[in-house]
Design a protein around this motif. Structure first.
Motif, mmCIF file in Angstrom:
data_model
loop_
_atom_site.group_PDB
_atom_site.id
_atom_site.type_symbol
_atom_site.label_atom_id
_atom_site.label_comp_id
_atom_site.label_asym_id
_atom_site.label_seq_id
_atom_site.Cartn_x
_atom_site.Cartn_y
_atom_site.Cartn_z
ATOM 1 N N CYS A 37 0.850 -1.202 0.000
ATOM 2 C CA CYS A 37 0.000 0.000 0.000
ATOM 3 C C CYS A 37 0.881 1.246 0.000
ATOM 4 O O CYS A 37 0.483 2.286 0.507
ATOM 5 N N ASP A 38 2.096 1.100 -0.558
ATOM 6 C CA ASP A 38 2.984 2.263 -0.646
ATOM 7 C C ASP A 38 2.375 3.281 -1.597
ATOM 8 O O ASP A 38 1.749 2.915 -2.599
ATOM 9 N N GLU A 39 2.609 4.534 -1.259
ATOM 10 C CA GLU A 39 2.074 5.595 -2.127
ATOM 11 C C GLU A 39 2.894 5.689 -3.412
ATOM 12 O O GLU A 39 4.079 5.366 -3.427
ATOM 13 N N GLY A 40 2.228 6.096 -4.474
ATOM 14 C CA GLY A 40 2.950 6.355 -5.719
ATOM 15 C C GLY A 40 3.106 5.152 -6.618
ATOM 16 O O GLY A 40 3.823 5.215 -7.616
ATOM 17 N N GLY A 41 2.473 4.036 -6.292
ATOM 18 C CA GLY A 41 2.588 2.869 -7.170
ATOM 19 C C GLY A 41 1.334 2.030 -7.082
ATOM 20 O O GLY A 41 0.476 2.282 -6.233
#
Ligand code: SF4
Length: 274
Positions: free
Chosen positions: A31-35
């Motif tokens: 759930c990392d941002e930007g991907g």
């Protein structure tokens, strides 16, 4: 017990108001941002296996793939004192709603909970809010696990003016988890009260969308095969398909969908015209 003559591996299970016969699937995703959010692990278990008992296997599977996260956001079903400790030993911060204290003292909001007692783990002595020391501190086997029972004296408790807030029996009795679990659980409960917790935990919401998409678009809740091994294969293929769809959307520059709001919610949130 055997629940079907066609598949001896399916079992009966109940989760709140949902009853089914079959299996249970646990999905882990980034759930990392930007991907794109990609599913990194799929675990299939017999249906009656409780969520927290699947966590060790999930972490072992992620570790074998070099995908063990620093922080694992999970719902309340996976968070228990022993799992918090076990995860930490693997270098994973298990982040989710910690089990609540359901004793009447905690539920009333006015009674003395275990936090109100001073615990001296080395000397194995507890001091109560009235300043009395425990009479005994000994090992106990509680719900299949080793715990400590701490007893106060009836001589102190019976005439105690604080007794209505403390105990409804002749004397106070505390049941303690092993020290490491006790302290980890207390820390998790305190962490939950901080604003940073809800901010970080909010990121878990995406997995609900994943499960919903899996169920509605790819029929994740319908086992096409007989047996745990083949059903797991179906779950893995379903997850792979979802990852391909997400990678395609990411390469096409499609932004992540936001949580859908009902027409009524949108109307409620709309600015009032001047
Ligand atoms: S009831 Fe017993 S344990 Fe509770 S505060 Fe009074 S003396 Fe202490």
């Amino acid at each position: 017990m055997v629940a079907s003559p066609y598949d001896p591996e399916v079992h009966y299970a109940r989760k709140q108001s949902t009853i089914w016969i079959g299996y249970k699937v646990h999905l882990t995703e980034t759930c990392d941002e930007g991907g794109p959010h990609l599913i990194t692990h799929v675990e299939t278990t017999p249906a009656p296996v409780v969520d927290r008992d699947a966590l060790n296997t999930i972490h072992d599977g992620l570790k074998a793939k070099g995908l063990l996260p620093d922080t694992h956001l999970a719902d309340a079903g996976y968070v228990a004192a022993d799992q918090l400790v076990a995860s930490r030993k693997k270098g994973v911060t298990l982040l989710g709603p910690a089990p609540k204290d359901y004793q009447w003292q905690a539920r009333s909001g006015e009674g003395f909970t275990v936090q109100d007692f001073l615990l001296d783990w080395e000397r194995e002595v507890a001091t109560c809010p009235a300043g009395h020391q425990s009479k005994s501190w000994g090992p106990d086997y509680h719900q299949g696990r080793t715990a400590s029972k701490v007893r106060f004296s009836t001589t102190d408790c019976r005439p105690c003016p604080l007794k209505p807030q403390c105990t409804r029996s002749g004397r106070r009795l505390l049941t303690l988890r092993p020290r490491e679990e006790h302290e980890t659980l207390e820390a998790a409960r305190q962490r939950e009260e901080q604003l940073a917790f809800s901010k970080e935990y909010r990121q878990r919401a995406g997995i609900e969308g994943t499960i919903s998409a899996g169920v509605r678009a790819l029929h994740l809740r319908r086992s096409r095969y007989i047996g745990l091994a083949k059903t797991h294969l179906q779950h893995v293929l379903t997850a792979a398909a979802m990852n391909l769809i997400r990678l395609g959307a990411s390469f096409a520059g499609t932004p992540l969908a936001r949580t859908r709001q009902s027409a009524f919610t949108r109307l409620m949130m709309a600015p009032i015209p001047a």
